[in-house]
Every structure is written in C-alpha cells, then in structure tokens.
Design a protein around this motif. Structure first.
Motif, PDB file in Angstrom:
ATOM      1  N   GLN A   1     -11.559  23.783  29.444  1.00 24.70           N
ATOM      2  CA  GLN A   1     -10.202  24.177  29.842  1.00 24.70           C
ATOM      3  C   GLN A   1     -10.206  24.699  31.278  1.00 24.70           C
ATOM      4  O   GLN A   1     -11.257  25.011  31.841  1.00 24.70           O
ATOM      5  N   SER A   2      -9.031  24.758  31.878  1.00 20.44           N
ATOM      6  CA  SER A   2      -8.839  25.244  33.263  1.00 20.44           C
ATOM      7  C   SER A   2      -9.536  24.372  34.302  1.00 20.44           C
ATOM      8  O   SER A   2     -10.015  24.850  35.321  1.00 20.44           O
ATOM      9  N   ARG A   3      -9.607  23.058  34.017  1.00 16.42           N
ATOM     10  CA  ARG A   3     -10.145  22.110  35.003  1.00 16.42           C
ATOM     11  C   ARG A   3      -9.137  21.020  35.328  1.00 16.42           C
ATOM     12  O   ARG A   3      -9.491  19.984  35.876  1.00 16.42           O
ATOM     13  N   GLY A   4      -7.915  21.227  34.931  1.00  9.34           N
ATOM     14  CA  GLY A   4      -6.873  20.274  35.289  1.00  9.34           C
ATOM     15  C   GLY A   4      -6.596  19.203  34.259  1.00  9.34           C
ATOM     16  O   GLY A   4      -5.710  18.364  34.455  1.00  9.34           O
ATOM     17  N   ALA A   5      -7.331  19.190  33.132  1.00  3.77           N
ATOM     18  CA  ALA A   5      -7.164  18.105  32.155  1.00  3.77           C
ATOM     19  C   ALA A   5      -5.815  18.181  31.443  1.00  3.77           C
ATOM     20  O   ALA A   5      -5.143  17.152  31.259  1.00  3.77           O
ATOM     21  N   GLY A   6      -5.400  19.382  31.057  1.00  6.69           N
ATOM     22  CA  GLY A   6      -4.114  19.516  30.377  1.00  6.69           C
ATOM     23  C   GLY A   6      -2.968  19.074  31.274  1.00  6.69           C
ATOM     24  O   GLY A   6      -2.081  18.323  30.860  1.00  6.69           O
ATOM     25  N   ARG A   7      -3.055  19.501  32.517  1.00  7.61           N
ATOM     26  CA  ARG A   7      -2.006  19.127  33.484  1.00  7.61           C
ATOM     27  C   ARG A   7      -1.976  17.616  33.689  1.00  7.61           C
ATOM     28  O   ARG A   7      -0.911  17.002  33.765  1.00  7.61           O
TER      29      ARG A   7
ATOM     30  N   ILE B   1      -7.382  20.678  24.682  1.00  7.39           N
ATOM     31  CA  ILE B   1      -8.524  20.510  25.577  1.00  7.39           C
ATOM     32  C   ILE B   1      -9.679  21.330  24.996  1.00  7.39           C
ATOM     33  O   ILE B   1      -9.485  22.515  24.649  1.00  7.39           O
TER      34      ILE B   1
ATOM     35  N   THR C   1       5.582  25.580  21.016  1.00 11.47           N
ATOM     36  CA  THR C   1       4.358  26.347  21.188  1.00 11.47           C
ATOM     37  C   THR C   1       4.539  27.715  20.543  1.00 11.47           C
ATOM     38  O   THR C   1       5.631  28.304  20.613  1.00 11.47           O
TER      39      THR C   1
ATOM     40  N   ARG D   1       4.680  27.191  34.212  1.00  6.10           N
ATOM     41  CA  ARG D   1       4.275  26.881  35.585  1.00  6.10           C
ATOM     42  C   ARG D   1       4.515  25.430  35.944  1.00  6.10           C
ATOM     43  O   ARG D   1       4.726  25.091  37.104  1.00  6.10           O
TER      44      ARG D   1
ATOM     45  N   ASN E   1       0.780  32.255  21.595  1.00  4.09           N
ATOM     46  CA  ASN E   1      -0.094  31.489  22.487  1.00  4.09           C
ATOM     47  C   ASN E   1       0.387  31.649  23.936  1.00  4.09           C
ATOM     48  O   ASN E   1       0.929  30.740  24.551  1.00  4.09           O
TER      49      ASN E   1
ATOM     50  N   LEU F   1      -1.534  18.969  22.199  1.00  6.15           N
ATOM     51  CA  LEU F   1      -2.260  18.926  23.470  1.00  6.15           C
ATOM     52  C   LEU F   1      -3.444  19.861  23.312  1.00  6.15           C
ATOM     53  O   LEU F   1      -3.277  21.088  23.249  1.00  6.15           O
TER      54      LEU F   1
ATOM     55  N   ARG G   1      -1.159  31.931  26.735  1.00  6.04           N
ATOM     56  CA  ARG G   1      -1.765  31.085  27.765  1.00  6.04           C
ATOM     57  C   ARG G   1      -1.038  29.731  27.855  1.00  6.04           C
ATOM     58  O   ARG G   1      -0.722  29.256  28.941  1.00  6.04           O
TER      59      ARG G   1
ATOM     60  N   PHE H   1       1.159  28.270  30.965  1.00  6.75           N
ATOM     61  CA  PHE H   1       0.772  26.964  31.500  1.00  6.75           C
ATOM     62  C   PHE H   1       2.000  26.036  31.589  1.00  6.75           C
ATOM     63  O   PHE H   1       2.289  25.452  32.639  1.00  6.75           O
ATOM     64  N   TYR H   2       2.758  25.922  30.505  1.00  9.67           N
ATOM     65  CA  TYR H   2       3.927  25.040  30.515  1.00  9.67           C
ATOM     66  C   TYR H   2       5.001  25.543  31.476  1.00  9.67           C
ATOM     67  O   TYR H   2       5.617  24.751  32.201  1.00  9.67           O
TER      68      TYR H   2
ATOM     69  N   THR I   1      -8.416  28.592  18.865  1.00 10.26           N
ATOM     70  CA  THR I   1      -7.083  29.013  19.319  1.00 10.26           C
ATOM     71  C   THR I   1      -6.211  29.549  18.191  1.00 10.26           C
ATOM     72  O   THR I   1      -5.444  30.495  18.394  1.00 10.26           O
TER      73      THR I   1
HETATM   74  C1  LIG Z   1      -3.138  25.140  27.043  1.00  7.19           C
HETATM   75  C2  LIG Z   1      -4.039  23.971  27.470  1.00  7.19           C
HETATM   76  C3  LIG Z   1      -3.512  22.675  26.877  1.00  7.19           C
HETATM   77  C4  LIG Z   1      -4.023  23.874  29.019  1.00  7.19           C
HETATM   78  O1  LIG Z   1      -4.894  22.832  29.419  1.00  7.19           O
HETATM   79  P1  LIG Z   1      -6.010  23.098  30.555  1.00  7.19           P
HETATM   80  O2  LIG Z   1      -6.722  21.822  30.782  1.00  7.19           O
HETATM   81  O3  LIG Z   1      -6.838  24.276  30.156  1.00  7.19           O
HETATM   82  O4  LIG Z   1      -5.080  23.482  31.766  1.00  7.19           O
HETATM   83  P2  LIG Z   1      -5.226  22.992  33.318  1.00  7.19           P
HETATM   84  O5  LIG Z   1      -6.642  23.127  33.723  1.00  7.19           O
HETATM   85  O6  LIG Z   1      -4.594  21.675  33.460  1.00  7.19           O
HETATM   86  O7  LIG Z   1      -4.348  24.025  34.052  1.00  7.19           O
HETATM   87  C5  LIG Z   1      -4.547  25.375  33.709  1.00  7.19           C
HETATM   88  C6  LIG Z   1      -5.223  26.126  34.821  1.00  7.19           C
HETATM   89  O8  LIG Z   1      -6.315  25.480  35.461  1.00  7.19           O
HETATM   90  C7  LIG Z   1      -6.113  25.501  36.884  1.00  7.19           C
HETATM   91  N1  LIG Z   1      -6.782  24.311  37.394  1.00  7.19           N
HETATM   92  C8  LIG Z   1      -6.267  23.086  37.481  1.00  7.19           C
HETATM   93  N2  LIG Z   1      -7.188  22.238  37.995  1.00  7.19           N
HETATM   94  C9  LIG Z   1      -8.317  22.958  38.209  1.00  7.19           C
HETATM   95  C10 LIG Z   1      -9.605  22.652  38.721  1.00  7.19           C
HETATM   96  N3  LIG Z   1      -9.920  21.398  39.144  1.00  7.19           N
HETATM   97  N4  LIG Z   1     -10.538  23.622  38.758  1.00  7.19           N
HETATM   98  C11 LIG Z   1     -10.231  24.874  38.348  1.00  7.19           C
HETATM   99  N5  LIG Z   1      -9.016  25.221  37.867  1.00  7.19           N
HETATM  100  C12 LIG Z   1      -8.066  24.285  37.816  1.00  7.19           C
HETATM  101  C13 LIG Z   1      -4.641  25.507  37.022  1.00  7.19           C
HETATM  102  O9  LIG Z   1      -4.216  26.014  38.267  1.00  7.19           O
HETATM  103  C14 LIG Z   1      -4.254  26.442  35.898  1.00  7.19           C
HETATM  104  O10 LIG Z   1      -4.456  27.785  36.241  1.00  7.19           O
HETATM  105  P3  LIG Z   1      -4.594  28.955  35.117  1.00  7.19           P
HETATM  106  O11 LIG Z   1      -5.970  28.872  34.507  1.00  7.19           O
HETATM  107  O12 LIG Z   1      -4.452  30.233  35.874  1.00  7.19           O
HETATM  108  O13 LIG Z   1      -3.517  28.713  34.076  1.00  7.19           O
HETATM  109  C15 LIG Z   1      -5.515  24.187  27.035  1.00  7.19           C
HETATM  110  O14 LIG Z   1      -5.985  25.379  27.578  1.00  7.19           O
HETATM  111  C16 LIG Z   1      -5.730  24.178  25.535  1.00  7.19           C
HETATM  112  O15 LIG Z   1      -6.049  23.134  24.962  1.00  7.19           O
HETATM  113  N6  LIG Z   1      -5.580  25.361  24.897  1.00  7.19           N
HETATM  114  C17 LIG Z   1      -5.874  25.501  23.484  1.00  7.19           C
HETATM  115  C18 LIG Z   1      -4.936  24.691  22.612  1.00  7.19           C
HETATM  116  C19 LIG Z   1      -3.484  24.945  22.944  1.00  7.19           C
HETATM  117  O16 LIG Z   1      -3.059  26.090  23.073  1.00  7.19           O
HETATM  118  N7  LIG Z   1      -2.727  23.849  23.080  1.00  7.19           N
HETATM  119  C20 LIG Z   1      -1.328  23.921  23.367  1.00  7.19           C
HETATM  120  C21 LIG Z   1      -0.576  24.097  22.097  1.00  7.19           C
HETATM  121  S1  LIG Z   1       1.186  24.032  22.390  1.00  7.19           S
END
Ligand SMILES: CC(C)(COP(=O)(O)OP(=O)(O)OC[C@H]1O[C@@H](n2cnc3c(N)ncnc32)[C@H](O)[C@@H]1OP(=O)(O)O)[C@@H](O)C(=O)NCCC(=O)NCCS
Length: 142
Positions: free
Chosen positions: A79-85, A74, A103, A116, A107, A72, A109, A113-114, A27
């Motif tokens: 990523q994009s599996r709901g863990a960050g949320r 993941i 942030t 939303r 960045n 934070l 993305r 994310f935040y 990242t």
């Molecule tokens: C930014 C970050 C923390 C978000 O965490 P994440 O786990 O990827 O995000 P989530 O899965 O909770 O939610 C993000 C997306 O997943 C989707 N989603 C949530 N649950 C889901 C599931 N079960 N299956 C598929 N998609 C899902 C959400 O709708 C959301 O949609 P988007 O991809 O269009 O944004 C992560 O991507 C990350 O670690 N990034 C790199 C480091 C970073 O930038 N950290 C933040 C520094 S401030």
C-alpha cells in the motif's frame, strides 16, 4: 519499480483471492476472509489488477451496470505506492458517467484516500459491520 494496470485474466483470480484474504484479515478483522467470500464478492463484476515489478499486488472489481466499485484491495505490504490510485484512474477512464462506492466510516484511511482523489460523500447507511459512506465521483478526467 514499475507499476502497471491491466484487465484481470481468469488465471489471475487465485492471486486476487489471496490478496482479498490477507487484506480483509488486516483491514476488517471481523469479516469473513475466505476464498469463498472472495468468489461471491466478484460475481457479475469485472476486475483489473495492479502489477508491481511483475507481481499482482492488488485489484479492483467493478459492477458496470451501475458503475459501482465494489472492491479495491491492495496487499498490505504494497500500500501507499500508487497502486490504488492507478486502479481507480483506469476504471474511471472507462466509466460513462458518475461512479459510486461504499466505504466503512471506521475505515478512515480509505475515506481520506478517496476524498483526496475527488470523491464526495452523497449518502450514508448502517450495516451489520457498522456505518458506511456512499461516495461519488462525478466526472472529469482523473
Ligand atoms: C485504501 C487503499 C485502496 C488505497 O490504495 P493504496 O495503493 O494504498 O493508495 P495509493 O498508494 O494509491 O495512494 C495512497 C498514498 O500513497 C501515496 N503515493 C502514491 N504513489 C506513491 C509512490 N510511488 N510512493 C510513495 N507513496 C505514494 C499517495 O500520495 C497517498 O498518500 P497517503 O499515504 O498519505 O494517503 C489501500 O490502502 C487498501 O487496499 N486498503 C485496505 C483495504 C481497503 O480499505 N479498501 C478500500 C475499501 S472501500
């Protein structure tokens, strides 16, 4: 697929360090992605981990004296599996009052994310690594 969140135990920290190293490398390519940088980044903070099918895939680190989310991360493969949320929702349940984080503006993305999830920009600044936003979450249940 079962996703769970719990408070980190001391034995979890080496895995969190590995997640920090790979996630920062991907990242923020210019940033130091080392175990020493991880150790420094969590001093005085509390961590929670996200567990997918038994494996830790991400963590959040909070500095509670100011309700500040410092990290934070993941793992990129999960990523994009709901863990960050889920991690954000957990610490917001524990917080008394507003929470804040910073942030990088680059960045997009993370910013999207935040936003939303209800976080709003309340400040901005400039670091050696570039400009950043200060975001605030002002309450209500996640
Ligand atoms: C930014 C970050 C923390 C978000 O965490 P994440 O786990 O990827 O995000 P989530 O899965 O909770 O939610 C993000 C997306 O997943 C989707 N989603 C949530 N649950 C889901 C599931 N079960 N299956 C598929 N998609 C899902 C959400 O709708 C959301 O949609 P988007 O991809 O269009 O944004 C992560 O991507 C990350 O670690 N990034 C790199 C480091 C970073 O930038 N950290 C933040 C520094 S401030």
């Amino acid at each position: 697929m079962t996703l769970a969140v719990r408070r980190a135990r001391p034995a979890d920290l080496p895995v969190c360090a590995d997640i920090y190293i790979v996630t920062v490398s991907v990242t923020f390519p210019g940033e130091p992605a080392t175990a020493a940088a991880f150790a420094e980044s969590i001093v005085g903070e509390e961590q929670w981990v996200a567990i997918l099918d038994g494996d830790i895939i991400g963590y959040i680190s909070v500095y509670w004296p100011t309700n500040f989310i410092h990290s934070l991360y993941i793992h990129p493969e999960f990523q994009s599996r709901g863990a960050g949320r889920a991690l954000l929702a957990e610490v917001r349940k524990l917080a008394e009052g507003d929470m804040e984080l910073k942030t990088d503006k680059a960045n997009v993305r993370a910013f999207t994310f935040y936003r939303r999830l209800g976080w709003r920009a309340v400040g901005e600044g400039m670091a050696a690594s570039g400009p950043w936003w200060r975001l605030r979450w002002t309450g209500g249940r996640p």
